[in-house]
Design an enzyme around this catalytic site. Structure first.
Site: not given
Ligand SMILES: [Zn+2]
Length: 712
Positions: A119, A138, A83-84, A38, A315, A117, A339, A196, A436
């Site tokens: 996400d 994309r 796309s796949l 920093d 691949k 893969k 998947k 990604e 409560c």
């Molecule tokens: Zn409470």
């Protein structure tokens, strides 16, 4: 500093900061303390402030742009972002290989390259002469959005590509010709890296914790988190989200696939050499059988990974195969998304319970008809807040789609309204706090409903923490963190609720974050081991005001004297209650060591309706209170009768609790502080102020050996 000197210093600072950034964010290696980094950045910043014309777009200070954008500009991809196709089973994968064999009119004898893969959000990074110019989403695959300002805030993305050495490229099996091409492109060409952008599970958890405390809506999952962070207009917000980036593809100028880089594994090496982060898990697989082994291994490790994945990408490793196999429709033949099984299921919402969080925020949890999803039976699902219920238009009795992936909390995705019978009931916010009974209010411009009793959560939490603590019920392994998690999830409201957690509630535990099968079983085992509690411990664990361990023991003896058990046995709660209630305040105050204040506290505890309810709940939930034999003729051992001990420091041979038990068994007593009435101070290792006090008062001090002799 003179401008010439400043210019040199700026260049050096940029290189130095970049070196440490690369080590920390790409290689996971800390080469300088964050604070020191920093201060380098601060120096660079002030030099650039002095000479603004020396600022370059690749300067580390330029990662966060000044002003938010008014809108995103569209940008066309040089080559489409494809796309796949998806596969969900081994037979899907075999069918894919067969299709390719038919297309090629030959049997498949090629290696595969398997990648996790991720996400997240696919991003393309456009480098000209090695400098990051454009980062784009994309989009529809042809045109994306220019999100450069936001992407620049991701520290693992280089603003300038790293320049590998000739030796490094040679070691990565690049020929002299290929090496020259790579250098030319770095000097004066276009290199596009694709990958990604992700948010790690930890970042998501931390952010949601923060948002919860601020009463802000929570991020539903890491993918939404990353998409929302990149597709918003203020790069300062993106920077706060601490995103990460893994590269998986590289386009070199106008060169065809296989022209410069031979295999996908070599391409990963080149990505690394250019300073981009690549998943370490990626691997070559000889054939489909090896792919299946890789897939299953990843599935087992999935929950432990730092980020969400939804499968693997397989691949053809030989890049020459890519143009050969080509694209069909929108997706390529040469790669396949393999998947994990779908992690959604449908079930019915039977009830809604409102849990109270640390900040008093009330969060609805749907109680579900138990259903198997994502490898576990689930019976609860969080709904985040009342707005979520309204957004989903959720009603009691509705059939809903729920989703659970890994050990993430299951959530309600949608309501299947066509399945309604007309008997479904609308859900309203709670009128009173479930913990409560206090007043509940929706605070202005906040989504959450809150309990207005500021002490609500903390008081209950402290009570339960006391109950499970060492001197009390002593739940070894059920620490404050778990207790708080159970409370925040609405699984327990008081100590007695802990005992409702048994094998039948395993699915409830699996509905909590970071709870897998093993942890759930472990928790149930811990609770089952404590279903029998010694009377004195039980009284102490109730946390009656002013009733410490010693007073609890005195009361336990009082109960034993009244009930005269012939043998060690369980005592019915009703007789415990009636015995306590048979004692007047004076009776209690006349007991040894119990003054009027303590007596009042004990008296009112055993006459309070709410406490009696809690006590009955203990019994209902299967707690057995054990009382030692105390027959009329049974004599109590008196070797240490009336002697008062104070324990300090740690004993090597036995635990402090065991030592106390031993003293009591021989008729002695233990107290916490040394006074002139103390008979012995037992000083173990590292004894502190109590030892000094004993010396000062002339109290007999025993070491461990001497103590053991006395209690023999
Ligand atoms: Zn409470």
């Amino acid at each position: 500093m003179k401008k010439e000197a400043a210019k040199i210093r700026i260049e050096k600072l940029k290189d130095e900061i970049n070196y440490h950034r690369y080590n920390y964010h790409v290689l996971d290696r800390e080469t300088i303390a964050p604070a020191a980094l920093d201060s380098l950045k601060n120096e660079l910043f002030s030099l650039e402030n002095e000479y603004p014309d020396l600022i370059t777009s690749d300067s580390p200070t330029q990662r966060v742009a000044g002003k938010p954008l008014s809108k995103f500009v569209k940008t066309k991809h040089s080559r489409p972002m494809i796309s796949l196709f998806d596969a969900f089973s081994e037979s899907d994968m075999r069918a894919w290989q067969e299709r390719n064999e038919n297309y090629l009119k030959q049997t498949w004898n090629q290696e595969y390259y398997c990648e996790l893969k991720l996400d997240g959000l696919a991003i393309s990074l456009h480098y000209e002469s090695g400098q990051l110019q454009i980062a784009a989403t994309r989009g529809d695959g042809v045109t994306g959005e220019n999100v450069t300002a936001n992407v620049k805030t991701i520290q693992s993305i280089p603003l300038v590509l790293r320049r590998p050495t000739t030796a490094e490229l040679k070691a990565a099996e690049f020929s002299a010709r290929e090496t020259k091409i790579i250098f030319d492109l770095l000097d004066n060409g276009v290199i596009e890296a694709r990958g990604e952008a992700i948010m790690t599970k930890k970042v998501l958890r931390d952010l949601n914790k923060k948002y919860e405390s601020l009463g802000k809506p929570l991020l539903a999952n890491a993918r939404n988190g990353v998409a929302g962070s990149i597709r918003q207009l203020d790069s300062k917000i993106t920077a706060e989200r601490h995103l990460d980036f893994y590269a998986y593809d590289l386009l070199l100028g106008n060169y065809e696939r296989g022209e410069v880089v031979a295999t996908k594994s070599q391409l990963d090496s080149l990505l690394r050499l250019l300073g981009l982060k690549v998943l370490a898990d990626n691997n070559i697989c000889k054939n489909l059988e090896a792919v299946f082994t890789f897939f299953n291994g990843v599935g087992e490790r999935r929950e432990k990974l730092a980020f969400d994945i939804d499968g693997i990408v397989v691949k053809a490793n030989n890049l020459k195969m890519w143009p050969t196999l080509g694209v069909v429709g929108k997706a390529p033949r040469y790669m396949m998304a393999y998947k994990f099984p779908a992690e959604q299921a449908t079930t019915k919402v039977n009830d809604i319970v409102w849990q109270v969080g640390r900040t008093g925020a009330l969060t609805p949890t749907a109680i579900l008809e138990p259903v198997a999803v994502g490898g576990a039976t689930i019976s609860r699902s969080t709904l985040h807040n009342f707005d979520e219920i309204q957004r989903l238009d959720l009603r009691l009795g509705d059939t809903v789609v729920i989703e659970r992936s890994g050990d993430v909390i299951p959530k309600v995705i949608s309501v299947l309204k066509n399945l309604r019978t007309g008997k479904e009931k609308k859900i309203t916010p709670p009128a009173a706090c479930p913990m409560c009974g206090g007043q509940v209010e929706q605070v202005d411009d906040e989504v959450a409903y809150r309990c207005l009793n500021k002490k609500c959560f903390a008081v209950s939490l402290r009570q339960i923490e006391h109950f499970v603590s060492r001197g009390a019920a002593d739940f070894d392994g059920l620490g404050p963190k778990l207790i708080e998690q159970f409370m925040a999830a609405g699984l327990i409201k008081d100590a007695a609720d802990i005992y409702a957690i048994d094998e039948t509630k395993k699915s409830d535990l699996l509905s909590l974050e970071r709870f897998a099968e093993k942890k759930a079983e472990n928790v149930i085992a811990i609770i089952n081991a404590k279903r029998e509690l010694d009377l004195a411990r039980f009284i102490y664990s109730l946390g009656i005001r002013h009733v410490g361990e010693e007073t609890a023991r005195t009361l336990a003896v009082m109960i034993a004297e009244n009930l005269h058990p012939e043998k060690k046995q369980a005592v019915a709660l009703s007789s415990l209650i009636s015995t306590f209630q048979s004692k007047s305040r004076d009776d209690l105050a006349n007991m040894e060591d119990i003054g009027p204040v303590v007596a009042e506290s004990i008296y009112s505890f055993w006459h309070d309706e709410k406490n009696l309810e809690l006590l009955k709940k203990f019994e209902r939930n299967g707690v057995k209170i054990i009382i030692e034999a105390f027959g009329k003729n049974k004599s109590v051992q008196t070797k240490l009768a009336g002697k008062i001990f104070v324990l300090t420091g740690s004993l090597l041979g036995l635990t402090r609790d065991a030592a106390k038990d031993k003293i009591r068994a021989l008729g002695g007593k233990t107290t916490e502080s040394v006074t002139k009435n103390t008979d012995y101070v037992v000083a173990g290792e590292n004894s502190g102020s109590k030892y000094d006090k004993a010396k000062e008062l002339g109290v007999t001090i025993l070491n461990e050996e001497e103590f053991l002799k006395i209690i023999e």
